[in-house]
Motif scaffolding. Structure first.
Motif, PDB file in Angstrom:
ATOM      1  N   ASP A 111      33.034 -12.095 -60.769  1.00  0.00           N
ATOM      2  CA  ASP A 111      34.383 -11.561 -60.928  1.00  0.00           C
ATOM      3  C   ASP A 111      35.021 -12.145 -62.182  1.00  0.00           C
ATOM      4  O   ASP A 111      34.563 -13.161 -62.714  1.00  0.00           O
ATOM      5  N   LEU A 112      36.100 -11.499 -62.606  1.00  0.00           N
ATOM      6  CA  LEU A 112      36.874 -11.970 -63.756  1.00  0.00           C
ATOM      7  C   LEU A 112      38.344 -11.741 -63.436  1.00  0.00           C
ATOM      8  O   LEU A 112      38.705 -10.717 -62.853  1.00  0.00           O
ATOM      9  N   ALA A 145      24.543  -7.051 -64.667  1.00  0.00           N
ATOM     10  CA  ALA A 145      25.752  -7.697 -64.154  1.00  0.00           C
ATOM     11  C   ALA A 145      26.242  -8.775 -65.117  1.00  0.00           C
ATOM     12  O   ALA A 145      27.444  -8.850 -65.418  1.00  0.00           O
ATOM     13  N   ALA A 146      25.345  -9.599 -65.610  1.00  0.00           N
ATOM     14  CA  ALA A 146      25.726 -10.656 -66.553  1.00  0.00           C
ATOM     15  C   ALA A 146      26.285 -10.060 -67.844  1.00  0.00           C
ATOM     16  O   ALA A 146      27.289 -10.550 -68.386  1.00  0.00           O
ATOM     17  N   ALA A 147      25.666  -8.996 -68.321  1.00  0.00           N
ATOM     18  CA  ALA A 147      26.157  -8.331 -69.538  1.00  0.00           C
ATOM     19  C   ALA A 147      27.532  -7.713 -69.293  1.00  0.00           C
ATOM     20  O   ALA A 147      28.404  -7.756 -70.174  1.00  0.00           O
ATOM     21  N   LEU A 152      33.383  -7.561 -70.184  1.00  0.00           N
ATOM     22  CA  LEU A 152      34.750  -7.598 -69.666  1.00  0.00           C
ATOM     23  C   LEU A 152      35.529  -8.800 -70.198  1.00  0.00           C
ATOM     24  O   LEU A 152      36.700  -8.682 -70.536  1.00  0.00           O
ATOM     25  N   GLU A 153      34.870  -9.943 -70.250  1.00  0.00           N
ATOM     26  CA  GLU A 153      35.552 -11.129 -70.765  1.00  0.00           C
ATOM     27  C   GLU A 153      35.964 -10.915 -72.217  1.00  0.00           C
ATOM     28  O   GLU A 153      37.087 -11.255 -72.608  1.00  0.00           O
ATOM     29  N   ALA A 154      35.085 -10.353 -73.030  1.00  0.00           N
ATOM     30  CA  ALA A 154      35.418 -10.083 -74.431  1.00  0.00           C
ATOM     31  C   ALA A 154      36.592  -9.112 -74.531  1.00  0.00           C
ATOM     32  O   ALA A 154      37.507  -9.315 -75.342  1.00  0.00           O
TER      33      ALA A 154
END
Length: 166
Positions: A111-112, A145-147, A152-154
């Protein structure tokens, strides 16, 4: 949420699946479906307050949720009962599937969170993701999922987040 038959086409049931089992299901109002992204609105579906320390989800909160059929995440705008934006909770998921009136989404643990002012962006539940064993049982999904979390973080730390939800 009570739905009469005339309005039934405007409502879906969101079904969140985790490790093959239904985690939660709740009714949501269909706001838009452009073929790639489905957007719904629903009140907080939890039974009680959920306090993460950096945000509280509670009765009266309203979620505008964006699900993609071609992306490995969902983005949920969280508003307080007053209408004030609390922030965005993002789930890393397999691409969503609309099956009749059910919007089915498989949660992949990552999640983020992005606060309303964008100052607080944090990755969540990476330990749960590692413990899930997905990297061993489905390496391609784990990599996607990791990508998706990195993407999303970027977006959340840069200028692309608003455009994603426009």
């Amino acid at each position: 949420m009570s739905v009469n038959s005339a309005d039934r086409a405007r409502f879906l049931e969101v079904v969140l699946v985790k490790r093959g089992r239904t985690k939660i299901r709740y009714p949501a109002e269909l706001l838009a479906d452009d073929g790639a992204r489905v957007t719904v609105r629903a009140p907080w579906a939890g039974d009680a307050v959920r306090d993460f320390g950096f945000v509280r989800f509670e009765a009266g909160d309203v979620f505008t949720e964006h699900y993609w059929r071609d992306r490995w995440y969902a983005v949920k705008e969280v508003r307080a009962a007053t209408g004030a934006v609390k922030g965005w909770y993002c789930d890393i998921t397999r691409p969503a599937a609309l099956l009749g009136t059910e919007l089915v989404v498989e949660d992949l643990d990552l999640d983020l969170w992005r606060s309303a002012d964008g100052a607080d962006v944090r990755r969540l539940d990476e330990d749960e993701f590692a413990a899930s064993g997905l990297a061993r049982t489905d390496p391609a999904a784990a990599a996607a999922a990791a990508a998706a979390l990195d993407e999303l973080e970027a977006l959340a730390r840069g200028d692309g987040f608003a455009a994603l939800l426009a």
